[in-house]
Write an enzyme that holds these catalytic residues in place. Sequence first.
Site, PDB file in Angstrom:
ATOM      1  N   GLU A  47       0.821  -1.209   0.000  1.00  0.00           N
ATOM      2  CA  GLU A  47       0.000   0.000   0.000  1.00  0.00           C
ATOM      3  C   GLU A  47       0.857   1.260   0.000  1.00  0.00           C
ATOM      4  O   GLU A  47       0.545   2.238  -0.666  1.00  0.00           O
ATOM      5  CB  GLU A  47      -0.963   0.002   1.203  1.00  0.00           C
ATOM      6  CG  GLU A  47      -2.158  -0.896   1.019  1.00  0.00           C
ATOM      7  CD  GLU A  47      -2.989  -0.513  -0.206  1.00  0.00           C
ATOM      8  OE1 GLU A  47      -3.060   0.678  -0.557  1.00  0.00           O
ATOM      9  OE2 GLU A  47      -3.546  -1.419  -0.838  1.00  0.00           O
ATOM     10  N   TYR A 130      -6.828   7.165   3.758  1.00  0.00           N
ATOM     11  CA  TYR A 130      -6.778   6.118   2.744  1.00  0.00           C
ATOM     12  C   TYR A 130      -6.009   4.888   3.254  1.00  0.00           C
ATOM     13  O   TYR A 130      -6.523   3.758   3.209  1.00  0.00           O
ATOM     14  CB  TYR A 130      -6.141   6.628   1.431  1.00  0.00           C
ATOM     15  CG  TYR A 130      -5.821   5.448   0.558  1.00  0.00           C
ATOM     16  CD1 TYR A 130      -6.838   4.786  -0.118  1.00  0.00           C
ATOM     17  CD2 TYR A 130      -4.524   4.920   0.510  1.00  0.00           C
ATOM     18  CE1 TYR A 130      -6.577   3.633  -0.848  1.00  0.00           C
ATOM     19  CE2 TYR A 130      -4.257   3.775  -0.216  1.00  0.00           C
ATOM     20  CZ  TYR A 130      -5.288   3.137  -0.887  1.00  0.00           C
ATOM     21  OH  TYR A 130      -5.029   1.999  -1.589  1.00  0.00           O
ATOM     22  N   ASP A 148      -9.061   5.296  -3.108  1.00  0.00           N
ATOM     23  CA  ASP A 148      -7.990   5.815  -3.950  1.00  0.00           C
ATOM     24  C   ASP A 148      -8.645   6.398  -5.210  1.00  0.00           C
ATOM     25  O   ASP A 148      -9.884   6.392  -5.335  1.00  0.00           O
ATOM     26  CB  ASP A 148      -6.949   4.723  -4.267  1.00  0.00           C
ATOM     27  CG  ASP A 148      -7.466   3.688  -5.252  1.00  0.00           C
ATOM     28  OD1 ASP A 148      -8.691   3.636  -5.497  1.00  0.00           O
ATOM     29  OD2 ASP A 148      -6.643   2.914  -5.774  1.00  0.00           O
TER      30      ASP A 148
END
Length: 380
Positions: A47, A130, A148
């Site tokens: 990520e 996020y 995203d």
Amino acid sequence: MRAIIQKSSDPFPAMAAQRKLRIWYRRHRRDLPWRRTRDPYRIWVSEVMLQQTQVRTVIPYYRRFLARFPTLRSLARARPDAVLAAWSGLGYYRRARNFHAAARRIEEDHRGSIPRDVELLLRLPGVGRYTAGALASIAFDRPAPALDGNAARVLVRLLALHEDPASAGVRRRLEALVRGFMRGGRPSEITQGLMELGALVCTPASPSCERCPLAGECRARILGLQAALPMGRRTRPTEDREAAVAILRKGSALLMVRRRKGELLEGLWEFPGDFLRPREGAGTGLRRVGQERLGRTIVPGRTLATLSQTITYRRIRVRAYDAALGEPVPPGWSLPRDARWLSAQRIERLPHGSATARILRVLRNSPRASRARRMTPVEP
Ligand code: SF4
């Protein structure tokens, strides 16, 4: 049209859509290394790396980074320079510093166990909404939205929202829709399914609605607005910049300088160089850099390499010049603390950016560049 308007004001059929999305995801998802693991640390590495960087670029870095730091504990115990070196070439180095700091915090405050709770994740360095949502949902199957750019685009089109997706109000609506999806279970598949659909099917300029599992529910498609949404997609105009760097040698060693604290790309080693100012030639620019960084003039010779690099909105043309330090040597002069003569092998083990790596490759692979010695000064 009347029927369409009435339909678009109905509650969104979240349950039907999330089922179709999950089935599609299981069948069509790409086989990516971070999808073969349930280890939250490995998912977190992916990520962090995937922020601002394409999947194709990330894969080799992901493998190398995990070979070097296979566990959160090994990362937490590493020296900052070792972490930056493993990140070298991937760009956006603040991500690596924050990730390292977060690993250390987890070792100290959470006994090495990555928190599952979004609010706890949000307290870690570099973790925003996020990343917290992505980790909580993908690694721990918690119902936490993670929007995203790909997921947000899909959702804006599903609801046919004519507003800027970056606005707080729209974000809240999109997150509410994702929570509705997640009530059907499997948050991990929902998060990844939305992102994957945005990456493979619901692409920015020309979504492939004919292949989309959500075509029946998608209000933008029903209204024929799929290419026009999301609104407010602004791209900053590209800026062209020129940069010059000096290749200075002593035997087989190369002169490198380290980016100073507080500078962009802090801590990275690079060839002495800089962006050229308006109407500044490479000769003048490198003489300026020499005085500022080394306390000596740099006299550039012929061009050894020219490469292009795009960083966010900047398209940069970098020219590397064979160069020498100017004479005479000022009395009492010595190399500053943040400059060193280093072998190419040593540089490769230190934190450095992708432009430096590419110039090193040129020096290694081109006999002409590696032999360059005779100086033909360039014009200022
Ligand atoms: S139907 Fe088209 S616009 Fe709608 S979500 Fe699918 S690909 Fe995107």
